[in-house]
Design a protein around this motif. Structure first.
Motif, PDB file in Angstrom:
ATOM      1  N   GLY A  49      13.754  -0.651  -2.107  1.00  0.00           N
ATOM      2  CA  GLY A  49      15.131  -0.557  -2.579  1.00  0.00           C
ATOM      3  C   GLY A  49      15.841  -1.881  -2.792  1.00  0.00           C
ATOM      4  N   ASN A  50      15.142  -2.993  -2.662  1.00  0.00           N
ATOM      5  CA  ASN A  50      15.771  -4.310  -2.847  1.00  0.00           C
ATOM      6  C   ASN A  50      15.928  -4.711  -4.308  1.00  0.00           C
ATOM      7  OD1 ASN A  50      16.306  -5.426  -0.121  1.00  0.00           O
ATOM      8  ND2 ASN A  50      14.111  -5.070   0.118  1.00  0.00           N
ATOM      9  N   MET A  51      15.185  -4.041  -5.226  1.00  0.00           N
ATOM     10  CA  MET A  51      15.314  -4.357  -6.652  1.00  0.00           C
ATOM     11  C   MET A  51      16.723  -4.034  -7.123  1.00  0.00           C
ATOM     12  SD  MET A  51      12.988  -5.856  -8.389  1.00  0.00           S
ATOM     13  CE  MET A  51      13.862  -5.652  -9.890  1.00  0.00           C
ATOM     14  N   GLY A  52      17.313  -4.952  -7.847  1.00  0.00           N
ATOM     15  CA  GLY A  52      18.646  -4.739  -8.392  1.00  0.00           C
ATOM     16  C   GLY A  52      19.751  -5.059  -7.408  1.00  0.00           C
ATOM     17  N   GLY A  53      19.392  -5.321  -6.173  1.00  0.00           N
ATOM     18  CA  GLY A  53      20.369  -5.689  -5.150  1.00  0.00           C
ATOM     19  C   GLY A  53      20.103  -7.118  -4.706  1.00  0.00           C
ATOM     20  N   VAL A  54      19.477  -7.223  -3.541  1.00  0.00           N
ATOM     21  CA  VAL A  54      19.124  -8.539  -3.004  1.00  0.00           C
ATOM     22  C   VAL A  54      18.180  -9.263  -3.962  1.00  0.00           C
ATOM     23  CG1 VAL A  54      18.034  -9.742  -1.071  1.00  0.00           C
ATOM     24  CG2 VAL A  54      19.435  -7.732  -0.645  1.00  0.00           C
ATOM     25  N   LEU A  55      17.281  -8.516  -4.548  1.00  0.00           N
ATOM     26  CA  LEU A  55      16.353  -9.074  -5.537  1.00  0.00           C
ATOM     27  C   LEU A  55      16.891  -8.739  -6.926  1.00  0.00           C
ATOM     28  CD1 LEU A  55      13.754 -10.466  -6.305  1.00  0.00           C
ATOM     29  CD2 LEU A  55      12.535  -8.334  -5.905  1.00  0.00           C
ATOM     30  N   HIS A  56      17.525  -9.711  -7.546  1.00  0.00           N
ATOM     31  CA  HIS A  56      18.241  -9.493  -8.794  1.00  0.00           C
ATOM     32  C   HIS A  56      17.327  -9.185  -9.966  1.00  0.00           C
ATOM     33  CE1 HIS A  56      21.409  -9.839 -11.740  1.00  0.00           C
ATOM     34  NE2 HIS A  56      20.694 -10.723 -12.402  1.00  0.00           N
ATOM     35  N   ALA A  57      16.264  -9.986 -10.149  1.00  0.00           N
ATOM     36  CA  ALA A  57      15.405  -9.814 -11.324  1.00  0.00           C
ATOM     37  C   ALA A  57      13.960 -10.152 -10.966  1.00  0.00           C
ATOM     38  CB  ALA A  57      15.869 -10.710 -12.463  1.00  0.00           C
ATOM     39  N   LEU A  58      13.038  -9.288 -11.413  1.00  0.00           N
ATOM     40  CA  LEU A  58      11.618  -9.505 -11.183  1.00  0.00           C
ATOM     41  C   LEU A  58      10.859  -9.136 -12.449  1.00  0.00           C
ATOM     42  CD1 LEU A  58       9.350 -10.166  -9.102  1.00  0.00           C
ATOM     43  CD2 LEU A  58       9.246  -7.692  -8.657  1.00  0.00           C
ATOM     44  N   ALA A  59      10.285 -10.125 -13.101  1.00  0.00           N
ATOM     45  CA  ALA A  59       9.404  -9.896 -14.244  1.00  0.00           C
ATOM     46  C   ALA A  59       8.029  -9.584 -13.655  1.00  0.00           C
ATOM     47  CB  ALA A  59       9.345 -11.129 -15.136  1.00  0.00           C
ATOM     48  N   LEU A  60       7.549  -8.377 -13.859  1.00  0.00           N
ATOM     49  CA  LEU A  60       6.374  -7.900 -13.157  1.00  0.00           C
ATOM     50  C   LEU A  60       5.186  -7.719 -14.093  1.00  0.00           C
ATOM     51  CD1 LEU A  60       5.199  -6.811 -10.503  1.00  0.00           C
ATOM     52  CD2 LEU A  60       6.213  -4.591 -11.069  1.00  0.00           C
ATOM     53  N   THR A  61       4.049  -8.267 -13.667  1.00  0.00           N
ATOM     54  CA  THR A  61       2.771  -8.055 -14.334  1.00  0.00           C
ATOM     55  C   THR A  61       1.831  -7.457 -13.309  1.00  0.00           C
ATOM     56  OG1 THR A  61       3.107  -9.968 -15.772  1.00  0.00           O
ATOM     57  CG2 THR A  61       0.850  -9.153 -15.559  1.00  0.00           C
ATOM     58  N   THR A  62       1.206  -6.331 -13.632  1.00  0.00           N
ATOM     59  CA  THR A  62       0.243  -5.727 -12.728  1.00  0.00           C
ATOM     60  C   THR A  62      -1.126  -5.723 -13.372  1.00  0.00           C
ATOM     61  OG1 THR A  62       0.881  -3.544 -13.548  1.00  0.00           O
ATOM     62  CG2 THR A  62       1.914  -4.282 -11.500  1.00  0.00           C
ATOM     63  N   VAL A  63      -2.163  -5.896 -12.526  1.00  0.00           N
ATOM     64  CA  VAL A  63      -3.548  -5.944 -12.992  1.00  0.00           C
ATOM     65  C   VAL A  63      -4.381  -5.092 -12.035  1.00  0.00           C
ATOM     66  CG1 VAL A  63      -5.518  -7.447 -13.482  1.00  0.00           C
ATOM     67  CG2 VAL A  63      -3.187  -8.299 -13.837  1.00  0.00           C
ATOM     68  N   ALA A  64      -5.215  -4.216 -12.584  1.00  0.00           N
ATOM     69  CA  ALA A  64      -6.117  -3.411 -11.763  1.00  0.00           C
ATOM     70  C   ALA A  64      -7.380  -4.221 -11.471  1.00  0.00           C
ATOM     71  CB  ALA A  64      -6.464  -2.110 -12.460  1.00  0.00           C
ATOM     72  N   LYS A  65      -7.836  -4.164 -10.224  1.00  0.00           N
ATOM     73  CA  LYS A  65      -9.099  -4.830  -9.849  1.00  0.00           C
ATOM     74  C   LYS A  65     -10.259  -3.993 -10.322  1.00  0.00           C
ATOM     75  CE  LYS A  65      -8.000  -7.365  -5.667  1.00  0.00           C
ATOM     76  NZ  LYS A  65      -8.214  -7.504  -4.260  1.00  0.00           N
TER      77      LYS A  65
END
Length: 76
Positions: A60-76
């Motif tokens: 729940g920290n996204m958009g609050g304490v953590l303002h912005a996160l550019a996310l890249t996900t990769v499957a192993k």
């Protein structure tokens, strides 16, 4: 107060123990990060579901304490 990169990585690794997490502070302000998360948990999942796993890990920290996160996900 902004989140620290180490705290973000720790939360992700707690939820996804096999994850390799790279966090970059994009603006030098502790509010705008980019993260690359690699995990076997992402295998076979669409990107939306992969991202949801990471957002859930951030408790729940996204958009609050953590303002912005550019996310890249990769499957192993």
């Amino acid at each position: 107060m902004p989140m620290k990169a180490d705290d973000i990585a720790a939360m992700i690794k707690e939820a996804l123990p096999d994850a390799e997490v790279e966090i970059r502070d994009l603006a030098g302000d502790g509010d705008h990060y980019a993260a690359t998360v690699t995990s076997a948990a992402f295998k076979g999942l669409p990107k939306v579901k992969q991202h949801q796993l990471v957002y859930t890990a951030l408790k729940g920290n996204m958009g609050g304490v953590l303002h912005a996160l550019a996310l890249t996900t990769v499957a192993k």
